[in-house]
Scaffold this active site. Structure first.
Site, PDB file in Angstrom:
ATOM      1  N   ARG A  26      67.110  82.457  67.171  1.00 35.36           N
ATOM      2  CA  ARG A  26      65.909  81.969  66.480  1.00 35.36           C
ATOM      3  C   ARG A  26      64.839  83.051  66.335  1.00 35.36           C
ATOM      4  NH1 ARG A  26      64.482  77.508  70.665  1.00 35.36           N
ATOM      5  NH2 ARG A  26      65.113  79.286  71.920  1.00 35.36           N
ATOM      6  N   ASP A  51      38.520  84.114  71.761  1.00 37.19           N
ATOM      7  CA  ASP A  51      39.630  84.783  71.087  1.00 37.19           C
ATOM      8  C   ASP A  51      39.193  85.095  69.666  1.00 37.19           C
ATOM      9  OD1 ASP A  51      41.211  84.457  73.316  1.00 37.19           O
ATOM     10  OD2 ASP A  51      42.612  83.060  72.400  1.00 37.19           O
ATOM     11  N   HIS A  66      32.876 100.200  68.730  1.00 38.81           N
ATOM     12  CA  HIS A  66      31.901  99.176  69.089  1.00 38.81           C
ATOM     13  C   HIS A  66      31.872  98.892  70.583  1.00 38.81           C
ATOM     14  CE1 HIS A  66      32.980  97.517  64.851  1.00 38.81           C
ATOM     15  NE2 HIS A  66      32.004  98.398  64.759  1.00 38.81           N
ATOM     16  N   LYS A  76      38.106  93.753  76.631  1.00 37.81           N
ATOM     17  CA  LYS A  76      38.937  93.268  75.518  1.00 37.81           C
ATOM     18  C   LYS A  76      40.409  93.367  75.886  1.00 37.81           C
ATOM     19  CE  LYS A  76      35.709  94.860  71.969  1.00 37.81           C
ATOM     20  NZ  LYS A  76      35.506  95.794  70.848  1.00 37.81           N
ATOM     21  N   HIS A 123      35.024 101.005  71.583  1.00 38.74           N
ATOM     22  CA  HIS A 123      36.402 100.720  71.170  1.00 38.74           C
ATOM     23  C   HIS A 123      36.481 100.546  69.662  1.00 38.74           C
ATOM     24  CE1 HIS A 123      39.515  97.671  70.142  1.00 38.74           C
ATOM     25  NE2 HIS A 123      40.254  98.523  70.821  1.00 38.74           N
ATOM     26  N   TYR A 136      42.360  89.608  69.593  1.00 36.79           N
ATOM     27  CA  TYR A 136      41.877  90.107  70.882  1.00 36.79           C
ATOM     28  C   TYR A 136      41.025  89.076  71.589  1.00 36.79           C
ATOM     29  CZ  TYR A 136      37.815  91.526  68.034  1.00 36.79           C
ATOM     30  OH  TYR A 136      36.746  91.548  67.171  1.00 36.79           O
ATOM     31  N   ASP A 173      29.045 101.105  60.405  1.00 37.83           N
ATOM     32  CA  ASP A 173      29.840 101.957  61.286  1.00 37.83           C
ATOM     33  C   ASP A 173      29.661 103.443  60.978  1.00 37.83           C
ATOM     34  OD1 ASP A 173      30.724  99.859  62.803  1.00 37.83           O
ATOM     35  OD2 ASP A 173      32.671  99.695  61.823  1.00 37.83           O
TER      36      ASP A 173
END
Length: 190
Positions: A26, A51, A66, A76, A123, A136, A173
């Site tokens: 499967r 989450d 970040h 995380k 990160h 995450y 960013d």
């Protein structure tokens, strides 16, 4: 989630965790989080409170670098559900013997790996495939007033981004400070 292996980095704290996948005709099944197995492996017991999922259509999509400042600092646990990413993190804990050092790893949906990044690190990641989906867990809820960042392309970080000239990225960013101008909210605790 029977853990098959835990790889550490030259920077203390982060870990690459490979979980067992049981397969048959499967497909396969995997436990992606088990406190019991996490503690058996000697990893810190975290309380995951949220989450998240992030979808990126184009290769080269770059998110980061970040962090959230205390009291909303986040650890995380990152995994790729579809596609592949180049994931990077930087130690921004004042007083750490590895302050300002970075490390990176490639994560893919096919590998059965999770990256643990504790609080005190900036990160980010860059997608390597179209239609990449990343999931995450975090240890603190999103708190915009605590957001911080580090300029992803700062040469002082020595991050070898695979697609440095072909990025899709949020405008903010591009505005984060480089390491030399970062006023870190984190302190190293051995």
């Amino acid at each position: 989630m029977p853990i098959e292996s835990v790889e550490t980095f030259p920077i203390s704290g982060p870990a690459l965790v490979t979980v067992r996948r049981s397969g048959d005709e499967r497909g396969w099944f995997s436990e992606t989080w088990s406190l019991r197995d996490w503690e058996k492996a000697g990893l810190p017991a975290e309380t995951w409170v949220q989450d998240n999922q992030a979808f990126s259509a184009a290769p080269g999509t770059t998110r980061g670098l970040h962090f959230q400042a205390p009291p909303n600092a986040q650890a995380k646990l990152v995994q790729v559900l579809r596609g592949e990413i180049f994931d990077a993190f930087v130690d921004i804990r004042k007083g750490s013997p590895t302050y300002g050092q970075s490390a990176s790893v490639r994560l893919s949906a096919n590998a059965g790996q999770l990256l643990y990044v504790p609080a005190g690190f900036a990160h980010g990641y860059q997608t390597m495939a179209t239609n990449t989906l990343v999931a995450y867990k975090v240890t603190a809820h999103y708190a915009p007033e605590s957001e911080g960042g580090l300029l992803w392309c700062d040469t002082a970080l020595s991050i070898a981004w695979p697609r440095p000239d072909d990025v899709v990225m949020s405008g903010r960013d591009f505005t984060w400070p480089g390491l030399a101008k970062l006023e870190t909210p984190f302190t190293y605790e051995p």
